[in-house]
Write an enzyme that holds these catalytic residues in place. Sequence first.
Site, PDB file in Angstrom:
ATOM      1  N   ASP A 197       0.854  -1.171   0.000  1.00 24.10           N
ATOM      2  CA  ASP A 197       0.000   0.000   0.000  1.00 24.10           C
ATOM      3  C   ASP A 197       0.902   1.237   0.000  1.00 24.10           C
ATOM      4  O   ASP A 197       2.083   1.171   0.349  1.00 24.10           O
ATOM      5  CB  ASP A 197      -0.876  -0.035   1.257  1.00 24.10           C
ATOM      6  CG  ASP A 197      -1.719   1.204   1.419  1.00 24.10           C
ATOM      7  OD1 ASP A 197      -2.412   1.572   0.462  1.00 24.10           O
ATOM      8  OD2 ASP A 197      -1.689   1.797   2.513  1.00 24.10           O
ATOM      9  N   ASP A 226      -0.350   5.222   0.672  1.00 28.96           N
ATOM     10  CA  ASP A 226      -0.688   6.213   1.691  1.00 28.96           C
ATOM     11  C   ASP A 226      -0.807   5.561   3.070  1.00 28.96           C
ATOM     12  O   ASP A 226      -1.601   4.640   3.268  1.00 28.96           O
ATOM     13  CB  ASP A 226      -2.005   6.901   1.352  1.00 28.96           C
ATOM     14  CG  ASP A 226      -1.915   7.721   0.066  1.00 28.96           C
ATOM     15  OD1 ASP A 226      -0.792   7.871  -0.458  1.00 28.96           O
ATOM     16  OD2 ASP A 226      -2.966   8.204  -0.403  1.00 28.96           O
ATOM     17  N   ASP A 256      -2.125  -0.662   5.862  1.00 24.35           N
ATOM     18  CA  ASP A 256      -2.506  -0.078   7.152  1.00 24.35           C
ATOM     19  C   ASP A 256      -4.005   0.094   7.358  1.00 24.35           C
ATOM     20  O   ASP A 256      -4.422   0.475   8.450  1.00 24.35           O
ATOM     21  CB  ASP A 256      -1.841   1.302   7.312  1.00 24.35           C
ATOM     22  CG  ASP A 256      -2.514   2.364   6.453  1.00 24.35           C
ATOM     23  OD1 ASP A 256      -2.626   2.169   5.226  1.00 24.35           O
ATOM     24  OD2 ASP A 256      -2.949   3.386   7.012  1.00 24.35           O
TER      25      ASP A 256
END
Length: 274
Positions: free
Chosen positions: A10, A12, A218
Amino acid sequence: MLKQLLVFTDMDGTLLDHHDYSYAPALNMLDILRGRHIPVIPTTSKTKAELDSLMGDLQLNGPFIVENGAAVYVPQHVIQNQPSDTLANEGFWVKAFAQPREHWLALIDELAEEFDGEFLQFSTMSVQQIMEHTGLDECHAKLANSRMYSEPVKWIGTSERKTQFVTQLQQLGATVLQGGRFLGVSGNCDKGQALQWLVSAFQTSLGHKATLSIALGDSGNDVAMLEASDIAVRIKSQSHAYPTLTRTDNVFDSTLYGPSGWSECLTKVLINEG
Protein backbone atom coordinates in the site's frame (compact mmCIF):
# COMPACT_ATOMS: atom_id res chain seq x y z
CA MET A 1 15.19 -23.57 -5.42
CA LEU A 2 15.38 -20.06 -4.00
CA LYS A 3 12.05 -18.31 -3.71
CA GLN A 4 11.37 -15.13 -5.63
CA LEU A 5 10.17 -12.59 -3.11
CA LEU A 6 7.46 -10.14 -4.23
CA VAL A 7 6.67 -7.11 -2.08
CA PHE A 8 3.13 -5.74 -2.51
CA THR A 9 2.76 -2.44 -0.73
CA ASP A 10 0.00 0.00 0.00
CA MET A 11 1.13 3.61 -0.44
CA ASP A 12 -0.69 6.21 1.69
CA GLY A 13 -0.04 5.51 5.38
CA THR A 14 2.28 2.61 4.56
CA LEU A 15 5.20 3.35 2.22
CA LEU A 16 4.17 7.02 2.25
CA ASP A 17 3.61 8.96 5.47
CA HIS A 18 -0.10 9.54 6.15
CA HIS A 19 0.34 13.29 6.69
CA ASP A 20 3.12 14.55 4.41
CA TYR A 21 3.50 11.61 1.96
CA SER A 22 7.24 11.35 2.72
CA TYR A 23 8.98 8.04 2.01
CA ALA A 24 12.41 9.09 3.32
CA PRO A 25 12.49 6.49 6.16
CA ALA A 26 12.06 3.72 3.54
CA LEU A 27 14.87 4.73 1.19
CA ASN A 28 17.50 2.43 2.68
CA MET A 29 15.17 -0.59 2.56
CA LEU A 30 14.19 0.26 -1.02
CA ASP A 31 17.89 0.20 -1.91
CA ILE A 32 18.30 -3.19 -0.21
CA LEU A 33 15.34 -4.68 -2.07
CA ARG A 34 16.57 -3.25 -5.37
CA GLY A 35 19.99 -4.79 -4.73
CA ARG A 36 18.39 -8.20 -4.11
CA HIS A 37 16.19 -7.94 -7.25
CA ILE A 38 13.03 -8.09 -5.14
CA PRO A 39 10.19 -6.24 -6.92
CA VAL A 40 8.36 -3.61 -4.90
CA ILE A 41 4.82 -3.50 -6.30
CA PRO A 42 2.69 -0.49 -5.33
CA THR A 43 -0.82 -1.78 -4.59
CA THR A 44 -2.84 1.29 -3.99
CA SER A 45 -5.98 3.36 -4.33
CA LYS A 46 -3.94 5.80 -6.41
CA THR A 47 -4.37 6.23 -10.14
CA LYS A 48 -2.03 5.24 -12.94
CA ALA A 49 -1.23 8.91 -13.52
CA GLU A 50 -0.16 9.26 -9.88
CA LEU A 51 1.93 6.10 -10.08
CA ASP A 52 3.62 7.19 -13.31
CA SER A 53 5.06 10.13 -11.39
CA LEU A 54 5.70 8.35 -8.11
CA MET A 55 7.40 5.29 -9.59
CA GLY A 56 10.15 7.49 -10.98
CA ASP A 57 10.65 9.19 -7.63
CA LEU A 58 10.93 5.80 -5.90
CA GLN A 59 13.16 4.36 -8.66
CA LEU A 60 10.72 1.52 -9.29
CA ASN A 61 10.22 0.10 -12.78
CA GLY A 62 8.13 -3.01 -12.17
CA PRO A 63 4.40 -3.79 -12.03
CA PHE A 64 1.85 -1.83 -10.04
CA ILE A 65 -1.78 -2.20 -9.02
CA VAL A 66 -4.07 0.83 -9.11
CA GLU A 67 -7.44 1.99 -7.77
CA ASN A 68 -7.74 -0.65 -5.03
CA GLY A 69 -7.13 -3.59 -7.34
CA ALA A 70 -9.21 -2.39 -10.28
CA ALA A 71 -6.31 -2.89 -12.71
CA VAL A 72 -2.81 -4.34 -12.84
CA TYR A 73 -0.11 -2.78 -15.03
CA VAL A 74 2.83 -5.02 -15.92
CA PRO A 75 5.72 -3.53 -17.93
CA GLN A 76 6.33 -5.69 -20.96
CA HIS A 77 10.05 -5.83 -20.16
CA VAL A 78 9.23 -7.58 -16.84
CA ILE A 79 7.01 -10.31 -18.30
CA GLN A 80 7.78 -10.70 -21.99
CA ASN A 81 5.03 -13.15 -22.95
CA GLN A 82 1.62 -11.50 -22.76
CA PRO A 83 -0.44 -12.93 -19.89
CA SER A 84 -3.90 -14.15 -20.78
CA ASP A 85 -6.83 -11.75 -20.42
CA THR A 86 -4.63 -8.66 -20.73
CA LEU A 87 -4.52 -5.81 -23.21
CA ALA A 88 -1.35 -4.24 -24.56
CA ASN A 89 -1.22 -0.52 -23.79
CA GLU A 90 1.79 1.82 -24.08
CA GLY A 91 4.39 -0.73 -23.04
CA PHE A 92 2.25 -2.45 -20.40
CA TRP A 93 0.18 -5.59 -20.19
CA VAL A 94 -3.03 -4.36 -18.52
CA LYS A 95 -5.40 -6.63 -16.61
CA ALA A 96 -8.64 -4.81 -15.72
CA PHE A 97 -10.97 -6.15 -13.03
CA ALA A 98 -13.60 -3.37 -13.00
CA GLN A 99 -15.84 -1.45 -15.36
CA PRO A 100 -14.97 2.14 -16.30
CA ARG A 101 -15.42 5.04 -13.89
CA GLU A 102 -18.51 6.33 -15.72
CA HIS A 103 -20.43 3.21 -14.66
CA TRP A 104 -19.79 3.88 -10.95
CA LEU A 105 -20.58 7.59 -11.30
CA ALA A 106 -23.99 6.65 -12.67
CA LEU A 107 -24.70 4.42 -9.66
CA ILE A 108 -23.68 7.12 -7.19
CA ASP A 109 -25.85 9.60 -9.05
CA GLU A 110 -28.87 7.36 -8.44
CA LEU A 111 -28.39 7.96 -4.69
CA ALA A 112 -27.42 11.63 -4.86
CA GLU A 113 -30.88 12.99 -4.04
CA GLU A 114 -31.54 10.63 -1.13
CA PHE A 115 -28.16 11.36 0.47
CA ASP A 116 -27.90 14.99 -0.58
CA GLY A 117 -25.29 16.90 1.42
CA GLU A 118 -23.95 13.78 3.16
CA PHE A 119 -20.99 13.03 0.91
CA LEU A 120 -18.48 14.54 -1.47
CA GLN A 121 -17.04 12.79 -4.51
CA PHE A 122 -13.92 13.43 -6.54
CA SER A 123 -15.69 13.92 -9.85
CA THR A 124 -17.66 16.93 -8.57
CA MET A 125 -15.02 18.37 -6.22
CA SER A 126 -12.84 21.26 -7.30
CA VAL A 127 -9.07 20.83 -7.36
CA GLN A 128 -8.94 23.05 -4.27
CA GLN A 129 -11.38 20.77 -2.42
CA ILE A 130 -9.38 17.68 -3.34
CA MET A 131 -6.26 19.41 -2.06
CA GLU A 132 -8.00 20.23 1.24
CA HIS A 133 -9.29 16.71 1.79
CA THR A 134 -6.13 14.86 0.75
CA GLY A 135 -3.25 17.17 1.64
CA LEU A 136 -1.99 16.87 -1.95
CA ASP A 137 -0.55 19.80 -3.87
CA GLU A 138 -2.35 21.07 -6.97
CA CYS A 139 -0.46 18.91 -9.46
CA HIS A 140 -0.95 15.69 -7.50
CA ALA A 141 -4.59 16.52 -6.76
CA LYS A 142 -5.26 16.67 -10.51
CA LEU A 143 -3.48 13.34 -11.00
CA ALA A 144 -5.57 11.82 -8.19
CA ASN A 145 -8.74 12.76 -10.07
CA SER A 146 -7.65 11.07 -13.31
CA ARG A 147 -9.40 7.86 -12.33
CA MET A 148 -10.31 5.18 -14.83
CA TYR A 149 -12.08 2.45 -12.86
CA SER A 150 -13.42 3.88 -9.59
CA GLU A 151 -14.71 6.90 -7.67
CA PRO A 152 -13.55 8.07 -4.21
CA VAL A 153 -16.30 9.30 -1.90
CA LYS A 154 -15.73 11.39 1.23
CA TRP A 155 -18.48 10.62 3.72
CA ILE A 156 -19.50 13.60 5.89
CA GLY A 157 -22.80 12.31 7.28
CA THR A 158 -23.48 10.07 10.25
CA SER A 159 -22.11 6.54 10.56
CA GLU A 160 -25.64 5.12 10.46
CA ARG A 161 -26.41 6.87 7.18
CA LYS A 162 -23.03 5.82 5.84
CA THR A 163 -24.01 2.19 6.40
CA GLN A 164 -27.25 2.77 4.49
CA PHE A 165 -25.38 4.49 1.65
CA VAL A 166 -22.86 1.66 1.35
CA THR A 167 -25.59 -0.99 1.48
CA GLN A 168 -27.53 0.65 -1.32
CA LEU A 169 -24.43 0.95 -3.50
CA GLN A 170 -23.74 -2.74 -2.91
CA GLN A 171 -27.31 -3.58 -3.91
CA LEU A 172 -26.69 -1.68 -7.16
CA GLY A 173 -23.66 -3.90 -7.83
CA ALA A 174 -20.78 -1.81 -6.50
CA THR A 175 -18.02 -2.90 -4.18
CA VAL A 176 -17.27 -0.25 -1.54
CA LEU A 177 -13.97 -0.26 0.33
CA GLN A 178 -12.98 1.98 3.22
CA GLY A 179 -9.56 3.51 2.75
CA GLY A 180 -7.61 5.80 5.02
CA ARG A 181 -9.62 8.87 3.96
CA PHE A 182 -12.22 7.84 1.38
CA LEU A 183 -14.69 5.17 0.42
CA GLY A 184 -13.61 3.59 -2.85
CA VAL A 185 -16.55 2.73 -5.12
CA SER A 186 -15.75 0.25 -7.89
CA GLY A 187 -16.45 -3.25 -9.14
CA ASN A 188 -16.02 -6.74 -7.73
CA CYS A 189 -12.32 -6.26 -7.32
CA ASP A 190 -9.86 -5.76 -4.51
CA LYS A 191 -6.15 -5.74 -3.85
CA GLY A 192 -6.21 -9.43 -2.94
CA GLN A 193 -7.55 -10.60 -6.31
CA ALA A 194 -5.04 -8.40 -8.09
CA LEU A 195 -2.19 -9.76 -5.96
CA GLN A 196 -3.17 -13.36 -6.68
CA TRP A 197 -3.41 -12.70 -10.41
CA LEU A 198 0.02 -11.05 -10.52
CA VAL A 199 1.66 -13.78 -8.42
CA SER A 200 0.29 -16.33 -10.89
CA ALA A 201 1.58 -14.26 -13.84
CA PHE A 202 5.04 -14.12 -12.24
CA GLN A 203 4.99 -17.88 -11.62
CA THR A 204 4.09 -18.55 -15.24
CA SER A 205 6.86 -16.23 -16.43
CA LEU A 206 9.42 -17.74 -14.06
CA GLY A 207 8.42 -21.30 -14.95
CA HIS A 208 7.99 -22.31 -11.30
CA LYS A 209 5.80 -21.58 -8.29
CA ALA A 210 8.62 -20.75 -5.86
CA THR A 211 7.42 -17.28 -4.98
CA LEU A 212 6.84 -15.62 -1.62
CA SER A 213 4.37 -12.73 -1.54
CA ILE A 214 4.73 -10.13 1.20
CA ALA A 215 1.91 -7.60 1.58
CA LEU A 216 2.08 -4.42 3.64
CA GLY A 217 -0.89 -2.19 4.46
CA ASP A 218 -2.51 -0.08 7.15
CA SER A 219 -6.25 0.16 6.49
CA GLY A 220 -9.46 -1.63 5.57
CA ASN A 221 -8.92 -1.58 1.83
CA ASP A 222 -5.71 -3.57 2.40
CA VAL A 223 -7.39 -6.51 4.16
CA ALA A 224 -7.97 -8.63 1.03
CA MET A 225 -4.30 -8.20 0.04
CA LEU A 226 -3.09 -9.00 3.56
CA GLU A 227 -5.27 -12.12 3.67
CA ALA A 228 -4.14 -13.31 0.21
CA SER A 229 -0.38 -12.93 0.71
CA ASP A 230 2.06 -15.46 2.10
CA ILE A 231 3.23 -12.92 4.70
CA ALA A 232 1.05 -10.08 5.97
CA VAL A 233 2.46 -6.89 7.48
CA ARG A 234 0.10 -4.49 9.25
CA ILE A 235 1.51 -0.99 9.50
CA LYS A 236 0.70 1.05 12.60
CA SER A 237 -1.44 4.11 11.85
CA GLN A 238 -1.85 7.36 13.72
CA SER A 239 -5.47 7.65 12.57
CA HIS A 240 -6.97 4.17 13.04
CA ALA A 241 -6.41 0.69 14.47
CA TYR A 242 -4.62 -2.13 12.66
CA PRO A 243 -6.86 -3.69 10.01
CA THR A 244 -8.67 -6.76 11.33
CA LEU A 245 -7.60 -10.08 9.79
CA THR A 246 -9.01 -13.60 10.07
CA ARG A 247 -5.57 -15.13 9.60
CA THR A 248 -3.11 -15.43 12.48
CA ASP A 249 -0.14 -17.08 10.76
CA ASN A 250 2.77 -15.12 9.27
CA VAL A 251 1.41 -11.77 10.42
CA PHE A 252 3.77 -8.96 11.46
CA ASP A 253 2.66 -5.74 13.14
CA SER A 254 4.90 -2.69 13.02
CA THR A 255 5.56 -0.70 16.18
CA LEU A 256 6.49 2.36 14.11
CA TYR A 257 4.27 4.42 11.82
CA GLY A 258 4.13 4.56 8.03
CA PRO A 259 7.40 4.18 6.11
CA SER A 260 9.38 3.70 9.35
CA GLY A 261 7.18 0.71 10.21
CA TRP A 262 7.45 -0.47 6.60
CA SER A 263 11.23 -0.69 6.88
CA GLU A 264 11.05 -2.11 10.41
CA CYS A 265 8.94 -5.10 9.39
CA LEU A 266 10.63 -5.79 6.06
CA THR A 267 13.93 -5.98 7.94
CA LYS A 268 12.41 -8.69 10.17
CA VAL A 269 10.94 -10.57 7.19
CA LEU A 270 14.21 -10.56 5.26
CA ILE A 271 16.09 -11.83 8.31
CA ASN A 272 13.53 -14.63 8.79
CA GLU A 273 13.72 -15.58 5.11
CA GLY A 274 17.51 -15.55 5.13
